[in-house]
Design an enzyme around this catalytic site. Structure first.
Site, PDB file in Angstrom:
ATOM      1  N   GLN A  75       0.720  -1.253   0.150  1.00 58.29           N
ATOM      2  CA  GLN A  75       0.227   0.057  -0.122  1.00 58.29           C
ATOM      3  C   GLN A  75       0.807   1.465  -0.315  1.00 58.29           C
ATOM      4  O   GLN A  75       0.510   2.291   0.050  1.00 58.29           O
ATOM      5  CB  GLN A  75      -0.863  -0.100   0.941  1.00 58.29           C
ATOM      6  N   GLU A 131     -11.612 -14.370   5.819  1.00 55.35           N
ATOM      7  CA  GLU A 131     -12.590 -15.582   4.915  1.00 55.35           C
ATOM      8  C   GLU A 131     -13.409 -16.400   6.147  1.00 55.35           C
ATOM      9  O   GLU A 131     -13.068 -16.205   7.841  1.00 55.35           O
ATOM     10  CB  GLU A 131     -11.704 -16.037   4.370  1.00 55.35           C
TER      11      GLU A 131
END
Ligand code: NAG
Ligand code: NAG
Ligand code: NAG
Ligand code: NAG
Length: 380
Positions: A88, A151
């Site tokens: 990032q 997840e």
């Protein structure tokens, strides 16, 4: 999450989701929201909204994001590697610049290992063997290792090897140490005189719509869809049917649908993804949800704002109900009442935001703490 691949939400969400699928191996209610005690972690990425965030409609819990307490000392959070390799390009001040969180250094500089207060490890790379825990380094007693995954357990692999390694968890689950929901309802005030009708997209041409890229026969949602489509017409989009929608077309397309099938790929506690928050609620269609039990959804959104597959004995009954509801304007509109008080929001950046929010959570964090059996925590 799977459905994102085809329609490209955000530059950030896509790799997270798509890579997850590529690498894919394969419920109880611990906290009612009124007993929920991690308000400082709640995200508030949209400064346009009033700074109150509400998760529970019945027992309203509001948090002023501006009251996040600041510790005098600086906290260093080290990202050991970037989830899915998506660097990032952060600067040291990223937490302050983007989220107003002060005294918080977020870094990916591994040479800061011994100084870091927290180290974040994204699960996917660990279970695929692409990355390893730095077990060879001398680990400071006060350092917290954070296990991070968005997840569901069905896609997190075998966590047994991590027994006793992690101190904290960061996930969409409300009982995680660092709770990072896919979305939430943010309070808002609408202009006087506005009615529910002002918030319902005008042109409705399809009864029900579904975007799906990860189409697997064993998914419960596939079975439900196959039976439902015999009762009503379902417009299907996404990679699974070679009908991908470009990112900018997703919400406009959904806005033309009375109902959106917000069907999760697996059913787990709190696993309520952007299918609900973004596709359905932001798209302006009434969500028909398949996922955890109704009660789980009711802790997040008003009970009269969605339709749960479990509310019906059969897909036949569900289909008939949807047809009737679409034909009854007043009743249909009642599903949008929440829009008078809330707007659906979602987290801005999973790679940076929850990591910064670690620094806002220090006072309520249990320490020392160790997950002696992460696998059991994951599957409980
Ligand atoms: C709201 O909270 C009260 C007490 O804290 C509880 O008795 C009640 O069941 C809650 N209502 C809902 C809808 O969660
Ligand atoms: C998928 O759709 C595209 C564009 O509509 C078409 O050119 C292509 O042949 C389709 N592929 C398959 C496998 O059907
Ligand atoms: C919701 O919004 C409506 C319309 O602005 C307002 O009359 C009502 O008081 C609000 N309800 C709550 C609980 O804030
Ligand atoms: C984290 O876990 C390690 C290993 O079990 C332990 O030695 C350490 O004290 C824990 N640190 C915190 C902050 O809980």
């Amino acid at each position: 999450m799977a459905d994102l691949c085809s329609h490209r939400w955000t530059i950030l969400a896509v790799p997270l989701v798509c890579l997850t699928l590529v690498g894919s191996l394969l419920v109880h209610w611990p906290t009612l929201l009124n007993t929920f005690q991690r308000p400082k972690l709640l995200p508030n990425p949209n400064p346009i909204l009033k700074s109150t965030i509400t998760f529970n409609i019945a027992n309203v819990t509001t948090i002023e994001s501006s009251t996040i307490p600041v510790n005098a000392t600086t906290t260093t959070v080290l990202i050991w590697y970037w989830a899915f390799g998506f660097n990032q390009g952060i600067r040291e001040n990223v937490c302050k610049d983007r989220f107003g969180i002060t005294n918080c250094i977020l870094t990916d500089d591994r040479s800061l290992f011994s100084k870091a207060d927290f180290i974040v490890f994204h699960n996917r790379e660990l279970i695929t063997g692409q990355q390893r825990l730095p077990l060879h380094l001398p680990r400071p007693q006060n350092q917290g290792w954070v296990w991070f995954s968005m997840e569901s357990p069905a896609n997190n692999g075998n966590l047994r090897p991590f027994a006793g390694k992690f101190n904290y968890t960061m996930s969409y689950r409300r009982d995680a140490d660092f709770f990072m929901p896919y979305g939430w309802l943010a309070s808002r005030n609408v202009a006087p005189g506005m009615t529910v009708e002002d918030f319902i997209p005008k042109k409705k041409s399809h009864l029900a719509c579904w975007i799906v890229s990860n189409y697997a026969r064993h998914h419960e949602r596939t079975r439900v869809y196959n039976r439902l489509k015999q009762v009503i017409n379902v417009e299907v989009y996404g990679g699974a049917v070679n009908r991908s929608l470009a990112r900018e077309h997703v919400l406009p397309t959904i806005s033309h649908c009375y109902f959106y099938l917000a069907f999760e790929n697996s059913k787990f506690q709190d696993y309520i993804t952007e299918k609900l928050w973004k596709n359905a609620l932001q798209g302006g269609a009434v969500p028909v949800v398949l996922g955890p039990p109704r009660k789980n959804y009711e802790a997040m959104i008003p009970k009269d704002s969605f339709i749960h597959v479990d509310d019906f004995e059969s897909e036949e009954e569900l289909g008939q109900f949807l047809k009737e509801l679409a034909g009854d304007r007043e009743r249909y509109a009642s599903y949008f009442k929440w829009k008078l008080n809330y707007t659906a929001a979602e987290t801005s950046n999973w790679f940076v935001e929850p990591q910064c929010r670690i620094c806002t959570k220090l006072t309520t964090l249990q320490r020392p703490k160790v997950y002696r059996d992460l696998q059991s925590w994951e599957w409980k």
